[in-house]
Design a protein around this motif. Structure first.
Motif, short mmCIF file in Angstrom:
data_model
loop_
_atom_site.label_atom_id
_atom_site.label_comp_id
_atom_site.label_asym_id
_atom_site.label_seq_id
_atom_site.Cartn_x
_atom_site.Cartn_y
_atom_site.Cartn_z
N ALA A 23 0.84 -1.21 0.00
CA ALA A 23 0.00 0.00 0.00
C ALA A 23 0.87 1.26 0.00
O ALA A 23 0.58 2.23 -0.72
CB ALA A 23 -0.92 -0.01 1.22
N ALA A 24 1.97 1.23 0.77
CA ALA A 24 2.86 2.39 0.81
C ALA A 24 3.52 2.60 -0.56
O ALA A 24 3.71 3.73 -1.00
CB ALA A 24 3.92 2.19 1.90
N GLY A 25 3.84 1.50 -1.22
CA GLY A 25 4.46 1.59 -2.55
C GLY A 25 3.50 2.17 -3.58
O GLY A 25 3.89 3.00 -4.41
N VAL A 26 2.26 1.75 -3.50
CA VAL A 26 1.25 2.27 -4.44
C VAL A 26 1.06 3.77 -4.20
O VAL A 26 0.98 4.57 -5.15
CB VAL A 26 -0.09 1.51 -4.29
N ALA A 27 1.04 4.17 -2.91
CA ALA A 27 0.89 5.60 -2.58
C ALA A 27 2.06 6.40 -3.13
O ALA A 27 1.88 7.48 -3.72
CB ALA A 27 0.78 5.77 -1.06
N ALA A 28 3.29 5.86 -2.99
CA ALA A 28 4.48 6.56 -3.50
C ALA A 28 4.43 6.66 -5.02
O ALA A 28 4.80 7.69 -5.60
CB ALA A 28 5.75 5.82 -3.05
N TYR A 29 3.97 5.60 -5.65
CA TYR A 29 3.88 5.59 -7.13
C TYR A 29 2.92 6.68 -7.61
O TYR A 29 3.24 7.46 -8.52
CB TYR A 29 3.40 4.21 -7.60
N LYS A 30 1.77 6.75 -6.95
CA LYS A 30 0.76 7.73 -7.38
C LYS A 30 1.22 9.16 -7.06
O LYS A 30 1.08 10.07 -7.88
CB LYS A 30 -0.58 7.44 -6.69
N ALA A 31 1.78 9.34 -5.84
CA ALA A 31 2.20 10.69 -5.43
C ALA A 31 3.28 11.23 -6.37
O ALA A 31 3.31 12.42 -6.67
CB ALA A 31 2.72 10.64 -3.99
N GLY A 32 4.15 10.34 -6.85
CA GLY A 32 5.24 10.77 -7.72
C GLY A 32 4.86 10.84 -9.19
O GLY A 32 5.69 11.22 -10.02
N GLY A 33 3.66 10.44 -9.53
CA GLY A 33 3.24 10.47 -10.94
C GLY A 33 4.11 9.60 -11.83
O GLY A 33 4.48 10.00 -12.94
N HIS A 34 4.45 8.41 -11.35
CA HIS A 34 5.38 7.54 -12.09
C HIS A 34 4.69 6.84 -13.26
O HIS A 34 3.45 6.75 -13.31
CB HIS A 34 6.01 6.53 -11.13
N ASP A 35 5.52 6.36 -14.19
CA ASP A 35 4.95 5.68 -15.36
C ASP A 35 5.55 4.29 -15.58
O ASP A 35 5.41 3.71 -16.65
CB ASP A 35 5.13 6.55 -16.61
N GLY A 36 6.19 3.77 -14.55
CA GLY A 36 6.75 2.42 -14.64
C GLY A 36 7.55 2.11 -13.39
O GLY A 36 7.80 2.99 -12.57
N VAL A 37 7.92 0.84 -13.24
CA VAL A 37 8.65 0.38 -12.05
C VAL A 37 9.95 -0.30 -12.47
O VAL A 37 9.96 -1.11 -13.40
CB VAL A 37 7.78 -0.62 -11.25
N VAL A 38 11.03 0.09 -11.81
CA VAL A 38 12.28 -0.67 -11.90
C VAL A 38 12.43 -1.34 -10.54
O VAL A 38 12.67 -0.67 -9.53
CB VAL A 38 13.50 0.23 -12.20
N ALA A 39 12.23 -2.64 -10.49
CA ALA A 39 12.29 -3.37 -9.23
C ALA A 39 13.68 -3.95 -9.06
O ALA A 39 14.16 -4.68 -9.93
CB ALA A 39 11.24 -4.48 -9.21
N VAL A 40 14.37 -3.60 -7.95
CA VAL A 40 15.76 -3.99 -7.73
C VAL A 40 15.86 -4.72 -6.41
O VAL A 40 15.57 -4.15 -5.36
CB VAL A 40 16.68 -2.75 -7.68
N GLY A 41 16.26 -5.99 -6.43
CA GLY A 41 16.44 -6.70 -5.17
C GLY A 41 16.15 -8.17 -5.29
O GLY A 41 16.15 -8.75 -6.38
#
Ligand SMILES: NC(=O)c1ccc[n+]([C@@H]2O[C@H](COP(=O)([O-])OP(=O)(O)OC[C@H]3O[C@@H](n4cnc5c(N)ncnc54)[C@H](O)[C@@H]3O)[C@@H](O)[C@H]2O)c1
Ligand SMILES: [Fe+2]
Length: 391
Positions: A81-99
């Protein structure tokens, strides 16, 4: 016979491999229309040179990258949920998942859930629940694994823990498959031995369990057999010397092969490992490593006929079930995998509750032998006590 021959086969995403291959991350984002990526990683890697390097490459290529790292191992709904909030707040258009699997799973689920209105548990990997999703809005995902185990970089699912029920849930949608996976062995060099072994055991369990599933999928079977051989040959090298780049590269391949193969399904190693991980926060792959011989014995009659092929691929002196059991016991010992669940803190008093979740775990249905709840309880107790029934 003709019904048995009916199946559906999927093969993985584009994979860029090789030493230094992370250099292609920004260009890969652009190729998929991503100019404002959210880098999703975990708390442990947040301050690492790996993440700093990825962010630097993205920003110096003119991409507006931000980082979200509130992800714990065995990630939770709150992390998502925190990740989705950060994605929306930042107006992102994709994810680079590292780990490792935890960061990749959350990254994939963020790219998926930011487009949904229903709660995440509505998309558990049950029947056709994935068709409930708004597929059009799912954001592109670039996966950069730093552990070689889960194979999440080539998979269509993410595993999220429901803290309210102590259950691990598999969230599934075909469009959660990353567009590209970048497998750079240099990114795994700093992975400590315990996690190198644990994640390697996950890759091995994926290949082994998938191979043992009774389904018509010769393509996945071939991948699984070679994956078992690679883990046997290279995991001891990666564990002995984290800087062995050839071993690291081979183990990345084995991890992706495991997840490719497990489209056939998994089995009781995972059915027990999931509730144990959800309750005790144990490492997923290491828990699988512990469970391996006990599940082999529980499945003995149903898998014995498949063991000669694996034993020959491993060039064992004998090609039967007993030789395979001896092989896994030897490999576990060499790699210091705990022999019992008790050593991971699992209590006998919890065996009943673990079995109740295991029998309902989505992986239980593909186990080569249908195990009842009572059989799962006996299996869990055997693994807690280290009881190999005289072996
Ligand atoms: N999506 C799938 O198909 C799938 C399959 C199997 C397991 N899983 C899930 O994946 C999770 C486990 O993933 P995992 O085994 O990769 O572990 P992980 O992602 O939880 O990482 C374990 C630890 O390793 C650290 N780490 C990762 N890479 C590192 C590196 N290169 N150097 C130093 N430290 C590093 C992390 O910071 C973390 O503390 C579980 O939640 C499991 O349920 C998912
Ligand atoms: Fe796994």
């Amino acid at each position: 016979m003709s019904a048995f021959l009916t199946s559906a086969w999927n093969f993985p995403t584009r994979i860029l491999t090789g030493i230094g291959r992370i250099k292609d991350v920004a260009e890969t984002c652009r190729a998929h229309g991503v100019v404002k990526p959210l880098v999703v990683t975990d708390r442990g890697l947040a301050a690492s040179a790996i993440v700093a390097g990825v962010v630097e490459r993205l920003r110096s290529a003119g991409l507006q990258a931000a980082v979200f790292s509130d992800v714990k191992p065995n990630p939770t709904q709150a992390n998502l949920a925190a990740g989705v909030a950060a994605y929306k707040a930042g107006g992102h258009d994709g994810v680079v998942a590292v780990g490792g699997g935890s960061a990749l799973d959350v990254g994939k689920c963020v790219a998926f859930m930011q487009a949904q209105t229903r709660p995440v548990w509505d998309f558990e990997d049950v029947g056709d629940w994935w068709t409930r999703a708004n597929a059009a809005g799912i954001a592109p995902i670039i996966a950069v694994p730093t552990t070689a185990g889960t194979g999440s970089e080539v998979g269509r699912a993410g595993v999220i823990t429901n803290e309210a029920t102590h259950q691990k849930k598999i969230i599934y949608h075909p469009a959660m498959m990353p567009k590209v996976a970048i497998e750079d062995p240099e990114l795994a060099v700093g992975l400590p031995r315990y996690l190198t072994v644990g994640t390697g055991m996950d890759a091995l369990a994926h290949c082994f369990e998938a191979y043992c599933v009774n389904a018509f999928h010769p393509l996945a079977d071939g991948v699984a057999i070679e994956g078992v051989r690679i883990v046997d040959a290279y995991l001891p090298r990666a564990a002995a010397n984290g800087g062995d780049l050839e071993a690291r590269a081979q183990m990345f391949a084995a991890a992706s092969m495991g997840a490719t193969a497990f489209q056939k399904g998994l089995g009781a190693i995972h059915s027990v490992s999931h509730p144990v991980g959800a309750r005790y926060d144990t490492h997923h792959g290491m828990t699988n490593g512990v469970m391996f011989p006990y599940v082999m014995l529980a499945n003995r009659d149903a898998i014995a006929a498949k063991m000669p092929v694996l034993a020959r691929a491993l060039a064992l002196p004998k090609a039967d079930f007993g030789a395979m059991l001896d092989w896994i016991l030897r490999l576990r010992k060499k790699l210091d995998v705990p022999h019992t669940l008790a050593e991971m803190g699992v209590k006998e008093a919890d065996a009943k509750a673990i079995a109740a979740d295991a029998v309902n775990d989505p992986t239980a249905g593909a186990n080569p032998r249908r195990l009842s709840e009572a059989e799962f309880e006996a299996l869990t107790l055997a693994a807690i006590r280290g009881d190999l029934g005289g072996r």
